[in-house]
Design a protein around this motif. Sequence first.
Motif, PDB file in Angstrom:
ATOM      1  N   GLU A 174       0.820  -1.201   0.000  1.00 36.04           N
ATOM      2  CA  GLU A 174       0.000   0.000   0.000  1.00 36.04           C
ATOM      3  C   GLU A 174       0.857   1.255   0.000  1.00 36.04           C
ATOM      4  O   GLU A 174       0.550   2.239  -0.688  1.00 36.04           O
ATOM      5  CB  GLU A 174      -0.931  -0.018   1.218  1.00 36.04           C
ATOM      6  N   LYS A 208     -12.912  11.477  -0.187  1.00 31.44           N
ATOM      7  CA  LYS A 208     -14.015  11.813   0.713  1.00 31.44           C
ATOM      8  C   LYS A 208     -15.177  10.836   0.549  1.00 31.44           C
ATOM      9  O   LYS A 208     -15.801  10.417   1.527  1.00 31.44           O
ATOM     10  CB  LYS A 208     -14.483  13.245   0.454  1.00 31.44           C
ATOM     11  N   LYS A 209     -15.482  10.488  -0.697  1.00 28.71           N
ATOM     12  CA  LYS A 209     -16.570   9.548  -0.951  1.00 28.71           C
ATOM     13  C   LYS A 209     -16.262   8.192  -0.324  1.00 28.71           C
ATOM     14  O   LYS A 209     -17.110   7.576   0.318  1.00 28.71           O
ATOM     15  CB  LYS A 209     -16.806   9.395  -2.449  1.00 28.71           C
ATOM     16  N   ALA A 210     -15.011   7.717  -0.523  1.00 28.81           N
ATOM     17  CA  ALA A 210     -14.619   6.425   0.037  1.00 28.81           C
ATOM     18  C   ALA A 210     -14.632   6.463   1.557  1.00 28.81           C
ATOM     19  O   ALA A 210     -15.061   5.509   2.220  1.00 28.81           O
ATOM     20  CB  ALA A 210     -13.239   6.026  -0.485  1.00 28.81           C
ATOM     21  N   GLU A 211     -14.174   7.579   2.133  1.00 30.46           N
ATOM     22  CA  GLU A 211     -14.152   7.699   3.591  1.00 30.46           C
ATOM     23  C   GLU A 211     -15.570   7.678   4.169  1.00 30.46           C
ATOM     24  O   GLU A 211     -15.799   7.129   5.255  1.00 30.46           O
ATOM     25  CB  GLU A 211     -13.445   8.994   4.000  1.00 30.46           C
ATOM     26  N   SER A 212     -16.519   8.284   3.442  1.00 31.53           N
ATOM     27  CA  SER A 212     -17.891   8.334   3.939  1.00 31.53           C
ATOM     28  C   SER A 212     -18.540   6.961   3.982  1.00 31.53           C
ATOM     29  O   SER A 212     -19.535   6.751   4.681  1.00 31.53           O
ATOM     30  CB  SER A 212     -18.733   9.261   3.055  1.00 31.53           C
ATOM     31  N   GLU A 213     -17.979   6.008   3.261  1.00 28.87           N
ATOM     32  CA  GLU A 213     -18.549   4.661   3.197  1.00 28.87           C
ATOM     33  C   GLU A 213     -17.845   3.673   4.133  1.00 28.87           C
ATOM     34  O   GLU A 213     -18.226   2.512   4.211  1.00 28.87           O
ATOM     35  CB  GLU A 213     -18.492   4.148   1.753  1.00 28.87           C
ATOM     36  N   VAL A 214     -16.799   4.150   4.823  1.00 28.20           N
ATOM     37  CA  VAL A 214     -16.085   3.283   5.761  1.00 28.20           C
ATOM     38  C   VAL A 214     -16.935   3.059   7.004  1.00 28.20           C
ATOM     39  O   VAL A 214     -17.525   4.001   7.547  1.00 28.20           O
ATOM     40  CB  VAL A 214     -14.723   3.897   6.150  1.00 28.20           C
ATOM     41  N   LYS A 215     -16.989   1.830   7.475  1.00 24.99           N
ATOM     42  CA  LYS A 215     -17.730   1.486   8.691  1.00 24.99           C
ATOM     43  C   LYS A 215     -16.725   1.134   9.793  1.00 24.99           C
ATOM     44  O   LYS A 215     -15.870   0.271   9.620  1.00 24.99           O
ATOM     45  CB  LYS A 215     -18.676   0.310   8.437  1.00 24.99           C
ATOM     46  N   TYR A 216     -16.819   1.833  10.926  1.00 24.89           N
ATOM     47  CA  TYR A 216     -15.916   1.633  12.054  1.00 24.89           C
ATOM     48  C   TYR A 216     -16.639   0.934  13.201  1.00 24.89           C
ATOM     49  O   TYR A 216     -17.830   1.171  13.435  1.00 24.89           O
ATOM     50  CB  TYR A 216     -15.383   2.977  12.570  1.00 24.89           C
ATOM     51  N   GLN A 217     -15.903   0.086  13.903  1.00 24.19           N
ATOM     52  CA  GLN A 217     -16.407  -0.445  15.151  1.00 24.19           C
ATOM     53  C   GLN A 217     -16.466   0.687  16.179  1.00 24.19           C
ATOM     54  O   GLN A 217     -15.713   1.666  16.089  1.00 24.19           O
ATOM     55  CB  GLN A 217     -15.499  -1.565  15.665  1.00 24.19           C
ATOM     56  N   ALA A 237     -13.479   5.065  15.372  1.00 23.14           N
ATOM     57  CA  ALA A 237     -13.581   6.099  14.341  1.00 23.14           C
ATOM     58  C   ALA A 237     -12.641   7.257  14.660  1.00 23.14           C
ATOM     59  O   ALA A 237     -12.489   7.640  15.824  1.00 23.14           O
ATOM     60  CB  ALA A 237     -15.010   6.598  14.237  1.00 23.14           C
TER      61      ALA A 237
END
Length: 297
Positions: free
Chosen positions: A105, A265-274, A278
């Motif tokens: 990465e 920003k779009k990808a970050e908005s779709e991230v799901k955190y336990q 976050a």
Amino acid sequence: MRNKIVTGLMIGTAVLLAGCGKKGGEIEKGQVVATVDGQDVTVHELNAELQGANIPPNIGTEQKKQLEQMALAQVVNRRILADIARERGLDKTPMFLLQEKRAEEQILVQMLQRQMSSAVKAPASTEVADFIAQNPDLFAERKIFSIDQIQFEAPKDPQVLRKYQPLKTMDEVEAALKADGLQFKRAPATLDVATANPELVQQVLKMPKDEIFIIPAGRVMVANRITDTKVQPLTGPQAQQLATGMIQQKKFQDLIKRDLEPKVKKAESEVKYQAGFAPPKKPDGAAAGAPAAPAAK
């Protein structure tokens, strides 16, 4: 591991700069510079190793050859040790797989940065001249501040710093640090407005005379008091180089904001955190995980 290790003869600079191999990922036979346990080391791998060596452009042929030989020796040694690690099964461990993913990465991010920075064209001479004329604070009226400075370890409780705000002299700051048992180092320093952080410069320019200001610098805090100010105009090639770098950095940031930031920003908005994992909310206007700006060229 088989112990037969054959190191090929170093090839000339002209061959090192040769183009890519055949189509389909095949490597031309003449591009092999060493063989380690039956595995080829190619000129492309050697060139990649040399990229991190920062070879001066005016280096002599003999010196460059020595650097090439040292770089090839590093590749060979690394491959030998990696083979030993594989024999011991270390490439199958969870830690290796995690580090491998992380390294992949990081490399991809670096390649993305290089790809985007290569799209930033060098400014025309007229653009550079206009930038210099429009920013007299950095060039014609460039200021260099002499500073009495104290670097000290940040206190565990940030509230401790509040009692430093009313202090009027650096001797008082030093006495307070001693009383709080904080390690510190006092020494003179300079601040060049042409190369310092622009936000910091704007704050310093607005400071009342003799006022002490404390700023964070990595893991330490820095207390400062300006003792002298000199105007030293920045002109000629030095000014042009600085202006060119600043223009390119601005264009790079504009490119990031236009082409990359919306996707991030779009990808970050779709991230799901336990719950509890976050990250804190970013302030408005903060860049969203974009690659750092390239160094001035």
